[in-house]
Design a protein around this motif. Structure first.
Motif, PDB file in Angstrom:
ATOM      1  N   CYS A  42      20.307   6.047  45.057  1.00  0.00           N
ATOM      2  CA  CYS A  42      19.573   7.299  44.904  1.00  0.00           C
ATOM      3  C   CYS A  42      18.374   7.013  44.015  1.00  0.00           C
ATOM      4  CB  CYS A  42      20.453   8.375  44.264  1.00  0.00           C
ATOM      5  SG  CYS A  42      20.926   7.975  42.565  1.00  0.00           S
ATOM      6  N   LEU A  43      17.493   7.986  43.943  1.00  0.00           N
ATOM      7  CA  LEU A  43      16.369   7.901  43.015  1.00  0.00           C
ATOM      8  C   LEU A  43      16.363   9.116  42.107  1.00  0.00           C
ATOM      9  CD1 LEU A  43      13.622   6.515  45.397  1.00  0.00           C
ATOM     10  CD2 LEU A  43      14.654   5.336  43.438  1.00  0.00           C
TER      11      LEU A  43
ATOM     12  N   ALA B 200      17.185   6.892  50.035  1.00  0.00           N
ATOM     13  CA  ALA B 200      17.749   7.232  48.726  1.00  0.00           C
ATOM     14  C   ALA B 200      18.362   8.625  48.779  1.00  0.00           C
ATOM     15  CB  ALA B 200      16.656   7.188  47.666  1.00  0.00           C
ATOM     16  N   GLY B 201      19.533   8.788  48.166  1.00  0.00           N
ATOM     17  CA  GLY B 201      20.146  10.112  48.081  1.00  0.00           C
ATOM     18  C   GLY B 201      21.646  10.016  48.158  1.00  0.00           C
TER      19      GLY B 201
ATOM     20  N   HIS C  85      19.137  19.596  47.500  1.00  0.00           N
ATOM     21  CA  HIS C  85      18.401  19.429  48.757  1.00  0.00           C
ATOM     22  C   HIS C  85      19.267  20.008  49.873  1.00  0.00           C
ATOM     23  CE1 HIS C  85      15.475  16.625  46.933  1.00  0.00           C
ATOM     24  NE2 HIS C  85      16.503  16.334  46.160  1.00  0.00           N
TER      25      HIS C  85
ATOM     26  N   ASN D 119      11.149  19.340  49.473  1.00  0.00           N
ATOM     27  CA  ASN D 119      10.652  18.114  50.125  1.00  0.00           C
ATOM     28  C   ASN D 119      11.118  18.013  51.577  1.00  0.00           C
ATOM     29  OD1 ASN D 119      13.313  17.585  49.260  1.00  0.00           O
ATOM     30  ND2 ASN D 119      12.937  15.392  49.069  1.00  0.00           N
TER      31      ASN D 119
ATOM     32  N   ALA E 146      21.764  15.077  47.918  1.00  0.00           N
ATOM     33  CA  ALA E 146      20.638  14.726  48.794  1.00  0.00           C
ATOM     34  C   ALA E 146      21.176  14.033  50.043  1.00  0.00           C
ATOM     35  CB  ALA E 146      19.660  13.816  48.051  1.00  0.00           C
TER      36      ALA E 146
ATOM     37  N   HIS F  83      21.782  12.430  53.677  1.00  0.00           N
ATOM     38  CA  HIS F  83      21.103  11.706  54.755  1.00  0.00           C
ATOM     39  C   HIS F  83      22.176  11.351  55.777  1.00  0.00           C
ATOM     40  CE1 HIS F  83      17.215  11.021  52.704  1.00  0.00           C
ATOM     41  NE2 HIS F  83      17.945  10.953  51.603  1.00  0.00           N
TER      42      HIS F  83
ATOM     43  N   HIS G 106      19.346  22.049  41.050  1.00  0.00           N
ATOM     44  CA  HIS G 106      18.553  21.056  41.810  1.00  0.00           C
ATOM     45  C   HIS G 106      19.373  20.600  43.014  1.00  0.00           C
ATOM     46  CE1 HIS G 106      15.683  17.439  41.925  1.00  0.00           C
ATOM     47  NE2 HIS G 106      16.516  17.272  42.946  1.00  0.00           N
TER      48      HIS G 106
ATOM     49  N   ASP H 162      21.453  17.344  42.456  1.00  0.00           N
ATOM     50  CA  ASP H 162      20.588  16.484  43.275  1.00  0.00           C
ATOM     51  C   ASP H 162      21.338  15.991  44.505  1.00  0.00           C
ATOM     52  OD1 ASP H 162      18.271  15.259  44.122  1.00  0.00           O
ATOM     53  OD2 ASP H 162      18.564  13.460  42.911  1.00  0.00           O
TER      54      ASP H 162
ATOM     55  N   ARG I 248      17.973  20.567  53.043  1.00  0.00           N
ATOM     56  CA  ARG I 248      17.435  20.140  54.342  1.00  0.00           C
ATOM     57  C   ARG I 248      17.147  21.352  55.235  1.00  0.00           C
ATOM     58  NH1 ARG I 248      16.423  15.837  51.351  1.00  0.00           N
ATOM     59  NH2 ARG I 248      17.953  14.151  51.488  1.00  0.00           N
TER      60      ARG I 248
ATOM     61  N   HIS J  49       9.981  15.264  39.000  1.00  0.00           N
ATOM     62  CA  HIS J  49      10.611  13.983  39.344  1.00  0.00           C
ATOM     63  C   HIS J  49       9.943  12.947  38.456  1.00  0.00           C
ATOM     64  CE1 HIS J  49      12.681  11.062  42.092  1.00  0.00           C
ATOM     65  NE2 HIS J  49      11.827  10.280  41.445  1.00  0.00           N
TER      66      HIS J  49
ATOM     67  N   HIS K 263      17.052  15.495  37.039  1.00  0.00           N
ATOM     68  CA  HIS K 263      17.981  14.366  37.216  1.00  0.00           C
ATOM     69  C   HIS K 263      17.659  13.202  36.279  1.00  0.00           C
ATOM     70  CE1 HIS K 263      14.679  13.170  39.817  1.00  0.00           C
ATOM     71  NE2 HIS K 263      15.055  13.944  40.806  1.00  0.00           N
TER      72      HIS K 263
ATOM     73  N   THR L  27      11.983  10.182  48.519  1.00  0.00           N
ATOM     74  CA  THR L  27      12.008  10.717  49.881  1.00  0.00           C
ATOM     75  C   THR L  27      10.990  11.843  50.062  1.00  0.00           C
ATOM     76  OG1 THR L  27      14.385  10.292  49.824  1.00  0.00           O
ATOM     77  CG2 THR L  27      13.578  11.671  51.616  1.00  0.00           C
TER      78      THR L  27
HETATM   79  C1  NCD Z   1      16.132  12.888  47.284  1.00  0.00           C
HETATM   80  C2  NCD Z   1      16.082  13.207  48.770  1.00  0.00           C
HETATM   81  O1  NCD Z   1      16.704  12.502  49.557  1.00  0.00           O
HETATM   82  O2  NCD Z   1      15.447  14.203  49.150  1.00  0.00           O
HETATM   83  N1  NCD Z   1      16.715  11.595  47.101  1.00  0.00           N
HETATM   84  C3  NCD Z   1      17.310  11.139  45.970  1.00  0.00           C
HETATM   85  O3  NCD Z   1      17.674   9.955  45.924  1.00  0.00           O
HETATM   86  N2  NCD Z   1      17.549  11.937  44.953  1.00  0.00           N
HETATM   87  C4  NCD Z   1      14.753  12.979  46.720  1.00  0.00           C
HETATM   88  C5  NCD Z   1      14.757  13.037  45.217  1.00  0.00           C
HETATM   89  O4  NCD Z   1      15.239  13.994  44.640  1.00  0.00           O
HETATM   90  O5  NCD Z   1      14.268  12.089  44.603  1.00  0.00           O
END
Ligand code: NCD
Ligand code: ZN
Length: 352
Positions: free
Chosen positions: A218-219, A263-264, A15, A41, A249, A251, A13, A247, A17, A136, A174, A107
Motif C-alpha cells: 500500500c502507499l 497499491a492498496g 476508497h 480518486n 483501498a 483492487h 478515509h 484507507d 470506488r 497524502h 494515513h 493510485t
Molecule cells: C489508494 C488507492 O488504491 O486508491 N492506495 C493505497 O495504497 N492507499 C490510494 C491512496 O490512498 O494512496
C-alpha cells in the motif's frame, strides 16, 4: 462471551470506488461506520461539487436496503482548483474536505497537484470557510527513497504549508512514521492525523515474509517496527488529534497479483474489528471508542453519532475473497482468524 459496545464509529478515509464494485465494498463500510470520508480518486477524479454530488447519489443508490450511512464527500485538488470551486463546495453542504494528492504519489494521482504553493489562494479560501485539507503526505521525487518520502514531505511541504496558512485545518492522512506522529503532536490544534489498521499491525518485514506479499503493498508503504510502535502509542494515547481512517483501498485480485501490482489494502470487511484487535493487543480496548467514534467527528465539527455497534469476541475466518464487481478482491487477513466480529453481520465470502 466478551462483548464491547461503543458509539457507532466513522471511517475518516475510505476508497469506495465506483460502478459495479461500489455496492460490494460499500456494504462492509456501511455495516460498521455511520459516515465515511470518501476519497475522490476515481478515474476521472472528482474535482467539482457537481461531480461529487453525482458520486454521492451513486453511493446512496448502492446502499443495501435499510442501511443508514452518510457519505462525506471530498474534492480532488488539481493545479486548477479555484477559490470559486471552494465557495461552491461550501454552499452545497455535502463536501467535507479537499484532498491533496501530490501528482504521481499514488493510485490515480496523475491529475494531482504539482506544486502546492501555486494553490495558496484556494487554500486561503478553504481556511476562511473552515473546509479541511486532507493530505497524502509523500514527496514524489523518484530520487527519494520510498521509505523516506513521508518524512521528507513533512520537512519540505507540510511544515511550510502549515506555517504559511496557519488557519487551514489539515488532516495528515494515513500516517506511517514516528516523524509524522511527532509532527502532529507538536503542531497547532488545526492539524490532525488518521491511522490505518494495517499500519498499526504491520511493519515492512511483513511485505517479504516468506516471499513477496502483494496484498500488503500500500502507499504510503509499511515502515519499520519503531514506526509501527509510535503509531500504536499515538492511536491508544487518547490524544484527540489522532483518529480512525482505514484507507481501505480495494483492487481486483489480478491487479494486485501482477508484475506491476497496484497499491492498496482492503480492510473494510473488518474495518472496526481490526482496530479492536490492535487496541486489545496494546491493552487499550477502553480507548477504542474515543479513537473510532469521538475524535474524528470533533475535528470535522460534526455531531458524534447517536447509535452504537457491538463487537463480540468470537473468532472467525476471513474468506479467501469477496466479490468485486465482475472480479474478486482478496481482503487483508484472507484465510486467517480474527478475534473480534461485528454482532449480527452476515458473512459473504467467495473463493479467490
Ligand atoms: C489508494 C488507492 O488504491 O486508491 N492506495 C493505497 O495504497 N492507499 C490510494 C491512496 O490512498 O494512496
Ligand atoms: Zn487512501
Amino acid at each position: 462471551m466478551m462483548r464491547l459496545t461503543i458509539r457507532r464509529p466513522d471511517d475518516w478515509h475510505v476508497h469506495l470506488r465506483d460502478g459495479a464494485a461500489l455496492a460490494d465494498v460499500l456494504r462492509h463500510t456501511a455495516a460498521r461506520f455511520a459516515r465515511a470520508i470518501v476519497m475522490p480518486n476515481l478515474a476521472p477524479p472528482v474535482t467539482t461539487s457537481a461531480a461529487a454530488a453525482a458520486y454521492r447519489a451513486r453511493i446512496l443508490a448502492a446502499l443495501p436496503p435499510g442501511a443508514t450511512f452518510e457519505p462525506l464527500m471530498t474534492l480532488y485538488l488539481t493545479d486548477r482548483t479555484t477559490p470559486a470551486e471552494i465557495d461552491r463546495a461550501r454552499a452545497g453542504g455535502i463536501i467535507h474536505g479537499c484532498k491533496l494528492y501530490p501528482a504521481g504519489a499514488t493510485t490515480h494521482s496523475d491529475a494531482g497537484v504539482t506544486d502546492i504553493r501555486r494553490l495558496d489562494d484556494t487554500l486561503a479560501r478553504m481556511a476562511e470557510t473552515g473546509l479541511p485539507l486532507q493530505v497524502h503526505g509523500e514527496v514524489t521525487d523518484a530520487g527519494v527513497d520510498v521509505f523516506d518520502r513521508e518524512a521528507r514531505f513533512i520537512d519540505t511541504v507540510l511544515a511550510p504549508l502549515v506555517d504559511r496558512v496557519p488557519a487551514l485545518r489539515v488532516v495528515f492522512e494515513h500516517i506511517t512514521t514516528r516523524e509524522a506522529v511527532e509532527f502532529v503532536r507538536g503542531a497547532h490544534e488545526g492539524v490532525a492525523a488518521t491511522i490505518t489498521p494495517h499500519h498499526l499491525a504491520l511493519s515492512r518485514n511483513a511485505l517479504f515474509a516468506g516471499g513477496l506479499r502483494p496484498h500488503l503493498y500500500c502507499l504510503p508503504i509499511l515502515k519499520t517496527e519503531p514506526d509501527r510502535r509510535a503509531l500504536l502509542e499515538a492511536a491508544v494515547s487518547g490524544h484527540p488529534r489522532y483518529f480512525l481512517g482505514t484507507d481501505s483501498a480495494p483492487h481486483a485480485r489480478h491487479a494486485k497479483e501482477s508484475a506491476c501490482g497496484c497499491a492498496g489494502i482492503y480492510s473494510a470487511h473488518a474495518g472496526i474489528e481490526l482496530y479492536a484487535e490492535a487496541f486489545e493487543a496494546a491493552g487499550a480496548l477502553p480507548r477504542l471508542e474515543a479513537f473510532a467514534s469521538h475524535h474524528g467527528a470533533d475535528f470535522y465539527r460534526l455531531p458524534r453519532n447517536s447509535g452504537t455497534i457491538t463487537l463480540v469476541k468470537s473468532p472467525w475466518t476471513v474468506p479467501a475473497g469477496y466479490p468485486f464487481g465482475e472480479h474478486v478482491l482478496v481482503p487483508w487477513r484472507a484465510g486467517e482468524t480474527l478475534a473480534w466480529r461485528l454482532a449480527n453481520e452476515p458473512q459473504g465470502g467467495v473463493a479467490a
